[in-house]
Scaffold this motif. Structure first.
Motif, short mmCIF file in Angstrom:
data_model
loop_
_atom_site.label_atom_id
_atom_site.label_comp_id
_atom_site.label_asym_id
_atom_site.label_seq_id
_atom_site.Cartn_x
_atom_site.Cartn_y
_atom_site.Cartn_z
N PHE A 231 8.04 25.96 73.79
CA PHE A 231 7.24 25.27 72.77
C PHE A 231 7.69 25.66 71.36
CE2 PHE A 231 4.46 25.50 76.53
CZ PHE A 231 4.29 24.15 76.75
N THR A 232 8.20 26.89 71.22
CA THR A 232 8.71 27.31 69.91
C THR A 232 9.90 26.46 69.50
OG1 THR A 232 7.99 29.60 70.32
CG2 THR A 232 9.63 29.25 68.60
N MET A 261 4.35 36.40 69.18
CA MET A 261 5.66 35.84 68.84
C MET A 261 5.84 35.80 67.32
SD MET A 261 6.68 32.83 71.49
CE MET A 261 8.38 32.93 70.93
N ARG A 262 6.69 36.65 66.81
CA ARG A 262 6.86 36.74 65.35
C ARG A 262 7.59 35.51 64.82
NH1 ARG A 262 12.27 36.38 63.48
NH2 ARG A 262 13.58 37.08 65.18
N GLU A 263 8.48 34.87 65.64
CA GLU A 263 9.18 33.69 65.16
C GLU A 263 8.19 32.60 64.80
OE1 GLU A 263 11.71 35.30 68.67
OE2 GLU A 263 9.60 35.01 68.19
N SER A 267 7.47 30.83 61.20
CA SER A 267 7.62 29.38 61.08
C SER A 267 6.37 28.74 60.50
CB SER A 267 7.94 28.77 62.44
OG SER A 267 9.19 29.24 62.92
N LEU A 268 5.21 29.21 60.92
CA LEU A 268 3.94 28.68 60.40
C LEU A 268 3.79 28.99 58.91
CD1 LEU A 268 1.56 29.50 63.37
CD2 LEU A 268 2.21 27.22 62.57
N ALA A 269 4.22 30.18 58.52
CA ALA A 269 4.17 30.52 57.10
C ALA A 269 5.10 29.61 56.29
CB ALA A 269 4.56 31.98 56.90
#
Length: 321
Positions: A231-232, A261-263, A267-269
């Motif tokens: 999904f990422t 999940m740090r990725e 990405s959201l930021a």
């Protein structure tokens, strides 16, 4: 003749308990070819006496393969090491362990392990070429790796693993179109193989072919609904095209599976910034950089955009700190 398929007959006589195991795979391959079923031939071919005398090691190896295919590398490494403790000459277990070591950045150890696998007394010619090609791949000798995998495919054109690794070697040579061509052939033959769809989608993302990547990544997420990475990657394909709501939806699915999940958090930021909400973006990047439970590399990935945002609004002291 109409289908352009060449078939050959084969007869194996005087089979006994010791020779039956080595005969089973070629017989099955002939049957599948006659029925026009794509053959999935893997490197896991063992001498009959080794397999029958090391069943416990083989069980550990099979367990390790299951973990490996689900990206559970620590568990896979434990299983392969257990197999090697029971059977130190288990060359293919050592070969698989070497790939995990490469993923973890332990390249020198992986090369040493693969070289040790070559000294095994239970090694067929095909296995030897696989291991030699892996050593070339680990050393970034992509031409040498390509030569090895092409040699395997010349004799075993339906060998899925060799073709997937050939695509990997092409990618290392910056032959992106060749790599994608091989992967597209593979997914047509093995449409249920989630690893192939993941690799194909990932390559297309890196090539900037976002629309082409989406069907592959959607297929990956359908086949691996418990894999947060599926999904990422699908979320990335939406984000790169400016489809932020769709991206957030996919990232949310990833976080529901793996909240750490740090990725996804980064990405959201980034999306918050692209949507014009700079303050919230800075807060989210700051939360990542301040999380001491994360690896230094993960925190640095968020630290640079945070510093850029701080500098862009004139807060140079915060950016420097």
């Amino acid at each position: 003749t109409e289908g352009g398929v060449s078939l050959s007959s084969r007869q194996m006589e005087n089979l006994n308990r010791e020779t039956l195991l080595t005969a089973a795979d070629p017989i099955a391959s002939q049957v599948k070819q006659g029925l026009n079923i794509p053959r999935e031939e893997q490197v896991d071919i063992f001498a009959a006496d080794f397999a029958t005398n090391n069943l416990s090691a083989y069980e550990s190896y099979v367990a390790g393969l299951g973990f490996y295919l689900n990206y559970q590398y620590d568990q896979a490494a434990q299983a392969f090491n257990a197999a090697l403790q029971l059977a130190p000459d288990f060359a293919i277990a050592r070969y698989r362990l070497a790939y995990i070591q490469v993923v973890k950045g332990e390249t020198e150890l992986a090369i040493s392990n693969a070289q040790q696998a070559l000294s095994s007394g239970y090694l067929a010619d095909r296995e030897r070429i696989y291991i030699e090609s892996a050593i070339a791949l680990f050393n970034r000798d992509y031409e040498g790796a390509i030569t090895g995998y092409e040699a395997i495919l010349a004799d075993y054109p339906f060998e899925l693993e060799a073709r997937a690794l050939l695509a990997n070697a092409y990618w290392g040579q910056y032959r992106a179109d060749d790599a994608v061509r091989e992967l597209e052939r593979l997914v047509s033959e093995e449409p249920q193989n989630q690893v192939l769809w993941s690799t194909l989608g990932g390559y297309l993302l890196q090539m900037g072919e976002f629309q082409r990547a989406q069907p592959a990544l959607k297929r990956f997420s359908d086949l691996a609904p418990d894999n947060a990475n599926s999904f990422t990657l699908l979320g990335d394909s939406f984000r790169y095209q400016g489809q932020f709501d769709e991206a957030i939806g996919e990232y949310s699915k990833a976080l529901a599976i793996d909240p750490k999940m740090r990725e996804v958090a980064s990405s959201l930021a980034t999306i918050k910034y692209l949507q014009g909400n700079r303050e919230l973006a800075m807060e989210e990047f700051a939360a990542i950089t301040g999380n001491e439970e994360l690896l230094i590399g993960d925190r640095l990935d968020a630290m640079f955009p945070l510093a850029s945002l701080q500098a862009s609004r004139g807060d140079f002291e915060a950016a420097i700190n």
